[in-house]
Scaffold this motif. Structure first.
Motif, PDB file in Angstrom:
ATOM      1  N   ALA A   6      38.518   5.070  62.710  1.00 11.43           N
ATOM      2  CA  ALA A   6      37.240   5.053  61.997  1.00 11.43           C
ATOM      3  C   ALA A   6      36.806   6.476  61.667  1.00 11.43           C
ATOM      4  CB  ALA A   6      36.178   4.363  62.846  1.00 11.43           C
ATOM      5  N   SER A   7      36.994   7.416  62.611  1.00 11.65           N
ATOM      6  CA  SER A   7      36.514   8.763  62.334  1.00 11.65           C
ATOM      7  C   SER A   7      37.426   9.475  61.337  1.00 11.65           C
ATOM      8  CB  SER A   7      36.314   9.577  63.612  1.00 11.65           C
ATOM      9  OG  SER A   7      37.562   9.958  64.094  1.00 11.65           O
ATOM     10  N   SER A   8      38.757   9.155  61.310  1.00 14.30           N
ATOM     11  CA  SER A   8      39.590   9.814  60.308  1.00 14.30           C
ATOM     12  C   SER A   8      39.275   9.270  58.918  1.00 14.30           C
ATOM     13  CB  SER A   8      41.068   9.698  60.643  1.00 14.30           C
ATOM     14  OG  SER A   8      41.550   8.454  60.249  1.00 14.30           O
ATOM     15  N   GLN A   9      38.882   7.972  58.824  1.00 11.00           N
ATOM     16  CA  GLN A   9      38.476   7.435  57.521  1.00 11.00           C
ATOM     17  C   GLN A   9      37.196   8.111  57.051  1.00 11.00           C
ATOM     18  OE1 GLN A   9      38.190   3.210  57.599  1.00 11.00           O
ATOM     19  NE2 GLN A   9      40.373   2.944  57.340  1.00 11.00           N
ATOM     20  N   ARG A  10      36.287   8.378  57.996  1.00 10.28           N
ATOM     21  CA  ARG A  10      35.027   9.026  57.632  1.00 10.28           C
ATOM     22  C   ARG A  10      35.293  10.425  57.092  1.00 10.28           C
ATOM     23  NH1 ARG A  10      32.627   6.417  61.957  1.00 10.28           N
ATOM     24  NH2 ARG A  10      33.023   8.134  63.356  1.00 10.28           N
ATOM     25  N   GLU A  11      36.258  11.151  57.707  1.00  9.32           N
ATOM     26  CA  GLU A  11      36.546  12.516  57.257  1.00  9.32           C
ATOM     27  C   GLU A  11      37.065  12.518  55.826  1.00  9.32           C
ATOM     28  OE1 GLU A  11      39.135  14.172  60.214  1.00  9.32           O
ATOM     29  OE2 GLU A  11      37.561  13.837  61.695  1.00  9.32           O
ATOM     30  N   HIS A  12      37.839  11.469  55.502  1.00 10.72           N
ATOM     31  CA  HIS A  12      38.492  11.350  54.199  1.00 10.72           C
ATOM     32  C   HIS A  12      37.454  11.036  53.102  1.00 10.72           C
ATOM     33  CE1 HIS A  12      41.441   9.866  51.349  1.00 10.72           C
ATOM     34  NE2 HIS A  12      40.833   8.712  51.320  1.00 10.72           N
ATOM     35  N   ARG A  13      36.424  10.339  53.483  1.00 13.11           N
ATOM     36  CA  ARG A  13      35.454   9.826  52.514  1.00 13.11           C
ATOM     37  C   ARG A  13      34.498  10.924  52.038  1.00 13.11           C
ATOM     38  NH1 ARG A  13      34.455   3.883  51.385  1.00 13.11           N
ATOM     39  NH2 ARG A  13      33.480   4.342  49.406  1.00 13.11           N
ATOM     40  N   VAL A  14      34.180  10.898  50.747  1.00 16.57           N
ATOM     41  CA  VAL A  14      33.175  11.835  50.228  1.00 16.57           C
ATOM     42  C   VAL A  14      31.806  11.351  50.692  1.00 16.57           C
ATOM     43  CG1 VAL A  14      32.160  12.839  48.147  1.00 16.57           C
ATOM     44  CG2 VAL A  14      34.616  12.314  48.213  1.00 16.57           C
ATOM     45  N   THR A  15      30.994  12.270  51.188  1.00 19.26           N
ATOM     46  CA  THR A  15      29.660  11.909  51.678  1.00 19.26           C
ATOM     47  C   THR A  15      28.640  12.902  51.121  1.00 19.26           C
ATOM     48  OG1 THR A  15      29.880  13.358  53.594  1.00 19.26           O
ATOM     49  CG2 THR A  15      30.611  11.074  53.893  1.00 19.26           C
ATOM     50  N   ALA A  16      27.372  12.568  51.327  1.00 18.33           N
ATOM     51  CA  ALA A  16      26.309  13.487  50.920  1.00 18.33           C
ATOM     52  C   ALA A  16      26.532  14.844  51.594  1.00 18.33           C
ATOM     53  CB  ALA A  16      24.956  12.900  51.314  1.00 18.33           C
ATOM     54  N   LYS A  17      26.938  14.826  52.849  1.00 15.00           N
ATOM     55  CA  LYS A  17      27.168  16.077  53.603  1.00 15.00           C
ATOM     56  C   LYS A  17      28.350  16.860  53.043  1.00 15.00           C
ATOM     57  CE  LYS A  17      25.617  16.182  58.306  1.00 15.00           C
ATOM     58  NZ  LYS A  17      24.411  15.743  58.493  1.00 15.00           N
ATOM     59  N   SER A  18      29.444  16.138  52.695  1.00 19.10           N
ATOM     60  CA  SER A  18      30.624  16.872  52.209  1.00 19.10           C
ATOM     61  C   SER A  18      30.344  17.501  50.840  1.00 19.10           C
ATOM     62  CB  SER A  18      31.882  15.993  52.203  1.00 19.10           C
ATOM     63  OG  SER A  18      31.808  14.973  51.244  1.00 19.10           O
ATOM     64  N   LEU A  19      29.438  16.910  50.057  1.00 27.50           N
ATOM     65  CA  LEU A  19      29.091  17.524  48.763  1.00 27.50           C
ATOM     66  C   LEU A  19      28.316  18.827  48.990  1.00 27.50           C
ATOM     67  CD1 LEU A  19      28.109  14.438  46.562  1.00 27.50           C
ATOM     68  CD2 LEU A  19      30.290  15.674  46.635  1.00 27.50           C
ATOM     69  N   ALA A  20      27.478  18.851  50.031  1.00 28.70           N
ATOM     70  CA  ALA A  20      26.745  20.082  50.357  1.00 28.70           C
ATOM     71  C   ALA A  20      27.733  21.189  50.730  1.00 28.70           C
ATOM     72  CB  ALA A  20      25.774  19.819  51.505  1.00 28.70           C
ATOM     73  N   ARG A  21      28.784  20.781  51.487  1.00 25.73           N
ATOM     74  CA  ARG A  21      29.830  21.748  51.860  1.00 25.73           C
ATOM     75  C   ARG A  21      30.528  22.293  50.612  1.00 25.73           C
ATOM     76  NH1 ARG A  21      31.258  18.598  56.206  1.00 25.73           N
ATOM     77  NH2 ARG A  21      32.909  17.541  55.050  1.00 25.73           N
ATOM     78  N   ARG A  22      30.783  21.385  49.651  1.00 25.55           N
ATOM     79  CA  ARG A  22      31.467  21.810  48.419  1.00 25.55           C
ATOM     80  C   ARG A  22      30.628  22.861  47.693  1.00 25.55           C
ATOM     81  NH1 ARG A  22      35.104  17.430  46.890  1.00 25.55           N
ATOM     82  NH2 ARG A  22      35.385  18.329  44.833  1.00 25.55           N
ATOM     83  N   LYS A  23      29.293  22.669  47.699  1.00 25.56           N
ATOM     84  CA  LYS A  23      28.440  23.676  47.041  1.00 25.56           C
ATOM     85  C   LYS A  23      28.558  25.015  47.769  1.00 25.56           C
ATOM     86  CE  LYS A  23      23.850  25.040  45.611  1.00 25.56           C
ATOM     87  NZ  LYS A  23      23.261  24.749  44.331  1.00 25.56           N
ATOM     88  N   ARG A  24      28.480  24.972  49.107  1.00 22.09           N
ATOM     89  CA  ARG A  24      28.537  26.231  49.874  1.00 22.09           C
ATOM     90  C   ARG A  24      29.853  26.961  49.612  1.00 22.09           C
ATOM     91  NH1 ARG A  24      26.157  23.016  53.844  1.00 22.09           N
ATOM     92  NH2 ARG A  24      28.080  22.840  55.061  1.00 22.09           N
ATOM     93  N   ARG A  25      30.936  26.194  49.414  1.00 23.37           N
ATOM     94  CA  ARG A  25      32.257  26.812  49.175  1.00 23.37           C
ATOM     95  C   ARG A  25      32.520  27.073  47.688  1.00 23.37           C
ATOM     96  NH1 ARG A  25      35.588  22.588  52.950  1.00 23.37           N
ATOM     97  NH2 ARG A  25      34.813  23.314  54.950  1.00 23.37           N
ATOM     98  N   ALA A  26      31.516  26.789  46.843  1.00 24.87           N
ATOM     99  CA  ALA A  26      31.659  26.961  45.385  1.00 24.87           C
ATOM    100  C   ALA A  26      32.853  26.181  44.834  1.00 24.87           C
ATOM    101  CB  ALA A  26      31.747  28.439  45.019  1.00 24.87           C
TER     102      ALA A  26
END
Ligand code: KIV
Length: 275
Positions: A6-26
């Motif tokens: 379950a947690s590896s599927q969560r890591e794979h999935r795009v989330t509101a949090k992962s989009l924030a990370r994408r912004k920080r990493r440009a």
């Protein structure tokens, strides 16, 4: 399902949090509208990060002149099909006109239905300062909210048409205040539609949350297109969109050839017939 799986599927999935990370990493990300299972599956497998079940369904699928007649039940119906198809992309359900404008309570109720009945993982709604309380109440109900400012199609009659926003100094200041209000209210991202490129850049630099542009220039953190514009399925393509395929012409050619082969008894052939 084991906790590890379950947690590896969560890591794979795009989330509101992962989009924030994408912004920080440009790292820019992509969003496309989708309204049904087959296209949502194609886009998800192609690596599109966010699938927006847009109320643009009123134009693209229902053939209307605007989005105002789309109902919450219709949005739930389309969101359910897209949610079933998406295994990686974040699925965002659009709140239709009339489903959140009367009161924040109404907004929370509609957002809950999109999540529970439609299977959305987040909702989107249009409006800036005037919608701040509604956004904050929906976020308070544990529902991630995507804002939408600038040219907001549900305000077509107030704006006097689909007009680029933020061209004057006062208009520019209004769009900036709207974007800041949406962030302050707790939205995880905001769509910037129909604003000059320099304003798209200024807002993207000012906000901590990701901006997603449509007709807002190249500097936004993400870009969104309506799938019918991407695929060349519309009669008309807006100047800010780019058709990356011409499926309209391919579909028309296939239909003509089918009709022709039926007329001339070429289809079905031996290989399509049962013995
Ligand atoms: O409804 C929609 O498709 C939208 C996008 C244009 C952002 O709101």
């Amino acid at each position: 399902m084991s906790t590890v799986k379950a947690s590896s599927q969560r890591e794979h999935r795009v989330t509101a949090k992962s989009l924030a990370r994408r912004k920080r990493r440009a790292e820019p990300f992509s969003m496309l509208t989708a309204y049904d299972f087959p296209f949502a599956q194609i886009f998800d497998q192609a690596g599109i990060d966010v699938l927006l079940v847009g109320d643009s369904v009123g134009n693209t699928v229902q053939g209307g002149n605007d989005t105002l007649a789309v109902t919450l039940d219709e949005m739930i119906y389309h969101t359910r099909m897209v949610a079933r198809a998406a295994s990686r992309a974040l699925v965002v359900g659009d709140m239709p006109f009339g489903s959140y404008q009367v009161s924040p309570e109404d907004g929370v109720r509609s957002a809950l239905r999109l999540m529970k009945e439609g299977g959305a993982q987040a909702v989107k709604l249009e409006g800036g300062r005037s919608m701040a309380e509604t956004i904050s109440r929906i976020v308070g109900a544990e529902i991630p909210v995507m804002g939408h400012v600038g040219l907001t199609p549900q305000a077509i009659h107030r704006m006097g048409g689909h007009r680029i926003q933020g061209r004057s100094d006062a208009g520019r200041a209004r769009v900036i205040e709207d974007a800041l209000a949406v962030q302050e209210a707790g939205a995880f991202a905001v769509v910037l539609e129909g604003v000059p490129e320099s304003l798209g850049r200024e807002i993207t630099e000012k906000l901590a949350i990701p901006t997603i542009g449509i007709g807002a220039g190249v500097h936004c953190d993400g870009q969104v297109l309506v799938m019918h514009d991407l695929l060349g399925l519309s009669d008309w393509t807006p100047s800010f969109a780019k058709p990356f395929a011409n499926l309209g012409a391919a579909a028309s050619q296939a239909a003509r050839q089918f009709a022709d082969e039926v007329t001339h008894r070429k289809f079905p052939g031996e290989e399509h017939s049962f013995r």
